[in-house]
Design a protein around this motif. Structure first.
Motif, mmCIF file in Angstrom:
data_model
loop_
_atom_site.group_PDB
_atom_site.id
_atom_site.type_symbol
_atom_site.label_atom_id
_atom_site.label_comp_id
_atom_site.label_asym_id
_atom_site.label_seq_id
_atom_site.Cartn_x
_atom_site.Cartn_y
_atom_site.Cartn_z
ATOM 1 N N VAL A 255 1.077 -1.451 -0.241
ATOM 2 C CA VAL A 255 0.059 0.579 0.214
ATOM 3 C C VAL A 255 0.573 1.311 -0.195
ATOM 4 C CG1 VAL A 255 -2.141 -1.412 0.824
ATOM 5 C CG2 VAL A 255 -0.592 0.527 1.843
ATOM 6 N N GLY A 256 1.926 1.139 0.145
ATOM 7 C CA GLY A 256 2.648 2.411 -0.225
ATOM 8 C C GLY A 256 2.667 2.910 -1.168
ATOM 9 N N PHE A 257 2.542 2.510 -1.892
ATOM 10 C CA PHE A 257 2.263 3.073 -3.253
ATOM 11 C C PHE A 257 0.812 2.738 -3.642
ATOM 12 C CE2 PHE A 257 5.354 -1.141 -4.701
ATOM 13 C CZ PHE A 257 5.990 -0.098 -4.652
ATOM 14 N N LEU A 258 -0.248 3.141 -2.954
ATOM 15 C CA LEU A 258 -1.485 3.642 -2.976
ATOM 16 C C LEU A 258 -2.054 4.476 -3.484
ATOM 17 C CD1 LEU A 258 -4.249 2.440 -2.514
ATOM 18 C CD2 LEU A 258 -4.453 3.050 -0.105
ATOM 19 N N PRO A 259 -2.428 5.358 -4.633
ATOM 20 C CA PRO A 259 -2.366 6.588 -4.892
ATOM 21 C C PRO A 259 -3.604 7.486 -3.471
ATOM 22 C CG PRO A 259 -2.825 5.484 -7.132
ATOM 23 C CD PRO A 259 -2.567 4.567 -6.252
ATOM 24 N N VAL A 260 -3.137 8.143 -3.134
ATOM 25 C CA VAL A 260 -4.034 9.002 -2.684
ATOM 26 C C VAL A 260 -3.842 10.319 -2.500
ATOM 27 C CG1 VAL A 260 -3.812 7.292 -0.416
ATOM 28 C CG2 VAL A 260 -1.974 9.149 -0.306
ATOM 29 N N PRO A 261 -5.044 11.613 -2.086
ATOM 30 C CA PRO A 261 -5.208 12.454 -2.094
ATOM 31 C C PRO A 261 -4.138 13.832 -1.386
ATOM 32 C CG PRO A 261 -7.259 12.009 -1.787
ATOM 33 C CD PRO A 261 -6.338 10.676 -1.588
ATOM 34 N N GLY A 262 -3.387 14.540 -1.858
ATOM 35 C CA GLY A 262 -2.801 15.107 -0.827
ATOM 36 C C GLY A 262 -1.080 14.801 -1.671
ATOM 37 N N THR A 263 -1.014 13.932 -2.249
ATOM 38 C CA THR A 263 0.268 13.532 -2.995
ATOM 39 C C THR A 263 0.138 13.268 -4.134
ATOM 40 O OG1 THR A 263 0.289 11.508 -3.009
ATOM 41 C CG2 THR A 263 1.386 12.559 -1.093
ATOM 42 N N PRO A 264 1.781 13.996 -5.242
ATOM 43 C CA PRO A 264 1.573 13.638 -6.572
ATOM 44 C C PRO A 264 1.554 11.838 -7.181
ATOM 45 C CG PRO A 264 3.643 14.343 -5.753
ATOM 46 C CD PRO A 264 2.665 14.754 -5.144
ATOM 47 N N LEU A 265 0.707 11.527 -8.531
ATOM 48 C CA LEU A 265 1.578 10.306 -8.648
ATOM 49 C C LEU A 265 2.673 10.202 -8.793
ATOM 50 C CD1 LEU A 265 -1.966 9.790 -11.374
ATOM 51 C CD2 LEU A 265 -1.400 8.803 -8.388
ATOM 52 N N VAL A 266 2.612 9.170 -8.268
ATOM 53 C CA VAL A 266 3.910 8.251 -8.741
ATOM 54 C C VAL A 266 3.873 7.564 -9.767
ATOM 55 C CG1 VAL A 266 6.616 7.320 -8.013
ATOM 56 C CG2 VAL A 266 4.977 8.989 -6.397
ATOM 57 N N ARG A 267 4.777 7.613 -10.995
ATOM 58 C CA ARG A 267 5.048 6.949 -12.279
ATOM 59 C C ARG A 267 6.126 5.894 -12.090
ATOM 60 N NH1 ARG A 267 0.270 8.039 -14.286
ATOM 61 N NH2 ARG A 267 0.041 10.396 -14.843
ATOM 62 N N GLN A 268 6.071 4.761 -12.127
ATOM 63 C CA GLN A 268 6.837 3.165 -12.550
ATOM 64 C C GLN A 268 7.346 3.307 -11.177
ATOM 65 O OE1 GLN A 268 8.179 1.997 -15.299
ATOM 66 N NE2 GLN A 268 6.662 3.062 -16.334
ATOM 67 N N VAL A 269 6.310 3.377 -10.456
ATOM 68 C CA VAL A 269 6.039 2.821 -8.952
ATOM 69 C C VAL A 269 7.211 1.781 -8.359
ATOM 70 C CG1 VAL A 269 4.089 3.949 -8.117
ATOM 71 C CG2 VAL A 269 4.305 1.130 -8.902
ATOM 72 N N VAL A 270 7.318 0.397 -9.691
ATOM 73 C CA VAL A 270 8.478 -0.116 -8.742
ATOM 74 C C VAL A 270 9.588 0.176 -8.785
ATOM 75 C CG1 VAL A 270 8.790 -2.526 -9.860
ATOM 76 C CG2 VAL A 270 6.981 -1.949 -9.805
ATOM 77 N N ARG A 271 10.536 0.733 -10.097
ATOM 78 C CA ARG A 271 11.466 1.150 -10.063
ATOM 79 C C ARG A 271 11.315 3.063 -8.744
ATOM 80 N NH1 ARG A 271 12.142 2.645 -16.804
ATOM 81 N NH2 ARG A 271 12.337 1.067 -17.065
ATOM 82 N N SER A 274 8.206 4.223 -4.229
ATOM 83 C CA SER A 274 7.813 5.064 -3.472
ATOM 84 C C SER A 274 6.124 4.903 -3.693
ATOM 85 C CB SER A 274 8.623 6.182 -2.907
ATOM 86 O OG SER A 274 7.436 7.063 -2.944
ATOM 87 N N GLY A 275 5.697 5.491 -3.323
ATOM 88 C CA GLY A 275 4.120 5.820 -4.359
ATOM 89 C C GLY A 275 3.578 7.393 -2.874
ATOM 90 N N GLY A 276 2.239 7.280 -3.353
ATOM 91 C CA GLY A 276 1.261 7.961 -3.008
ATOM 92 C C GLY A 276 1.365 7.917 -1.815
ATOM 93 N N PHE A 277 0.216 6.915 -0.473
ATOM 94 C CA PHE A 277 0.862 6.738 1.076
ATOM 95 C C PHE A 277 2.188 7.007 1.210
ATOM 96 C CE2 PHE A 277 -1.889 4.047 3.939
ATOM 97 C CZ PHE A 277 -2.220 4.842 4.382
ATOM 98 N N GLN A 278 2.793 6.757 0.521
ATOM 99 C CA GLN A 278 3.808 6.744 1.855
ATOM 100 C C GLN A 278 4.596 7.913 1.528
ATOM 101 O OE1 GLN A 278 6.068 3.907 2.306
ATOM 102 N NE2 GLN A 278 7.746 5.203 3.815
ATOM 103 N N GLU A 279 4.298 8.744 0.551
ATOM 104 C CA GLU A 279 4.754 10.072 0.669
ATOM 105 C C GLU A 279 3.711 10.939 1.625
ATOM 106 O OE1 GLU A 279 7.458 11.911 -0.418
ATOM 107 O OE2 GLU A 279 7.594 8.817 -1.394
#
Length: 413
Positions: A255-271, A274-279
């Motif tokens: 779920v660290g890769f989960l897109p959430v409000p308040g953070t930009p979408l992270v492309r190529q999350v495996v590379r 990181s991701g929205g919820f992590q940020e």
């Protein structure tokens, strides 16, 4: 072609199978309650005294139980007590992260009898020497725990290794853990199988923390729950119908890769790893949030700094509005991601685990519970994880012990 190399499988309902079922029931009772008398085992299993006596004699002859003493302080003659033979089998667990491998060995009762920590300082060790291969690191860590237990490696029946990410069952490669050097070779699992004399299983570290909580901690008695882990990374474990849900590639719960409000979408999350919820709510967000509230703080090491800030906020939020604001805003961030998880899974329980969330304690839990009630249609109960000491390692041991007991306690063979 019919396989006739082994003994025939007993049919359900035969005396042999029924005896094996009674044997296992008695062994499980001894694990749960400790030493018991023949009479007490008979009452708990519903067996007659002669049958209970035969059962104990059979298990004692098989080396699965031992006489441990007698009852005292009761009317009548003292009764012989029996317990599971702790040395009937041993299992091991390993907890791997980029900086170290923790290893432990437990006897069949679950008692830890040996521990060892092997530092793994990245790709190069002190003085510029190249660090040992992953295979060597694993064998060295296991050997250290085995020696600490006073055993030989061949005494260990099974090993479970916990790592960040997950091994894709279709390729055998580790995914979602680019920060773990040396663990991504497609030949790694075969190489480890070639040098270790016992069965080896691999599991995601957060999944193992959930196993520990289900067997020993806050999730005991719950067949449907989510564990949210927040330490160096943010992840989740999903338990549905009493079983871990790993997903098609082992990525369920990332779920660290989960897109959430308040953070930009992270492309190529495996590379990016990181991701929205992590940020939004990972450890690195806490010192940044603290500084916006006027709290002077270093930023790294993220998990250590975040845990210190949240522990300070939990203790002082009643006297310092800045600390109260830190707790409120971080709770809202956690609840934002958990609302999506609750909407999809509708879990009975959510366990908040890992050093960062545990540091916030009950004040943080209560705030997340209140925020989640506003954001989610369902109303899962929130609890702080109870297994505080090496939960991933404890989960690895519990997983290894469960399979070992199924093998060793099967008296039908």
């Amino acid at each position: 072609m019919t396989d006739v190399t082994g003994p025939p499988t007993p049919s359900p309902g035969t005396p042999r199978v029924l005896r094996a079922m009674n044997d296992r029931a008695a062994l499980d009772l001894l694990l749960a309650h400790g030493p018991l008398s023949r009479t007490r085992i008979g009452k708990l299993t519903g067996l007659s005294k002669p049958t209970a006596s035969q059962l104990l004699a059979r298990l004692e002859a098989a080396g699965l139980v031992v006489a441990t003493g007698t009852t005292e302080g009761r009317p009548g003659p003292n009764a012989q007590l029996y317990a599971v033979n702790a040395r009937a089998a041993f299992a091991a667990g390993l907890d791997v992260n980029p900086l170290r491998i923790l290893a432990a060995v437990a006897d069949i009762t679950g008692a830890t009898v040996g521990e060892f920590e092997l530092p793994t300082p990245g790709r190069r060790a002190e003085g510029g020497r190249r660090a040992g291969s992953v295979v060597q690191q694993v064998t060295d860590a296991l050997e250290g725990a085995v020696k600490a237990a006073g055993l030989a490696r061949g005494d260990v029946q099974r090993v479970v290794i916990g790592t960040p990410g997950a091994f894709d069952p279709s390729t055998g490669r580790l995914r979602y853990a680019s920060h773990l050097p040396g663990w991504h070779s497609p030949a790694l699992l075969d190489e480890l199988a070639a040098v270790l004399p016992m069965p080896v299983e691999y599991e995601n570290d957060v999944n193992l923390a959930a196993v520990a909580e289900q067997r020993l901690g806050a999730a005991r008695g719950h067949d449907d729950f989510v564990l949210l882990w927040n330490e160096d990374g943010l992840g989740a474990a999903l338990v549905i119908g009493g079983r871990l849900h790993r997903g098609f590639t082992g990525g369920a719960g990332e779920v660290g890769f989960l897109p959430v409000p308040g953070t930009p979408l992270v492309r190529q999350v495996v590379r990016a790893n990181s991701g929205g919820f992590q940020e939004l709510a990972g450890a690195q967000s806490v010192p940044r949030l603290a500084r916006t509230l006027g709290i002077d703080t270093p930023e790294q090491p993220y998990a250590e700094v975040a845990a210190g800030l949240l522990a300070r906020a939990a203790a002082g939020h009643g006297e310092d509005e800045r600390l109260a604001g830190l707790l409120r805003q971080f709770a809202q961030r956690l609840a934002t991601g958990l609302a999506s998880v609750a909407a999809v899974l509708d879990p009975e329980l959510i366990v908040l685990a890992g050093g960062v969330t545990a540091a916030g304690g009950e004040p943080l839990r209560a705030l997340v519970q209140a925020e989640l009630a506003e954001l989610a249609a369902s109303r899962p109960r929130l609890l702080i994880g109870e297994v505080q000491r090496h939960p991933v390692l404890r989960g690895a041991l519990e997983s290894a012990l469960a399979a070992t007991r199924d093998e060793v306690f099967d008296t039908s063979r």
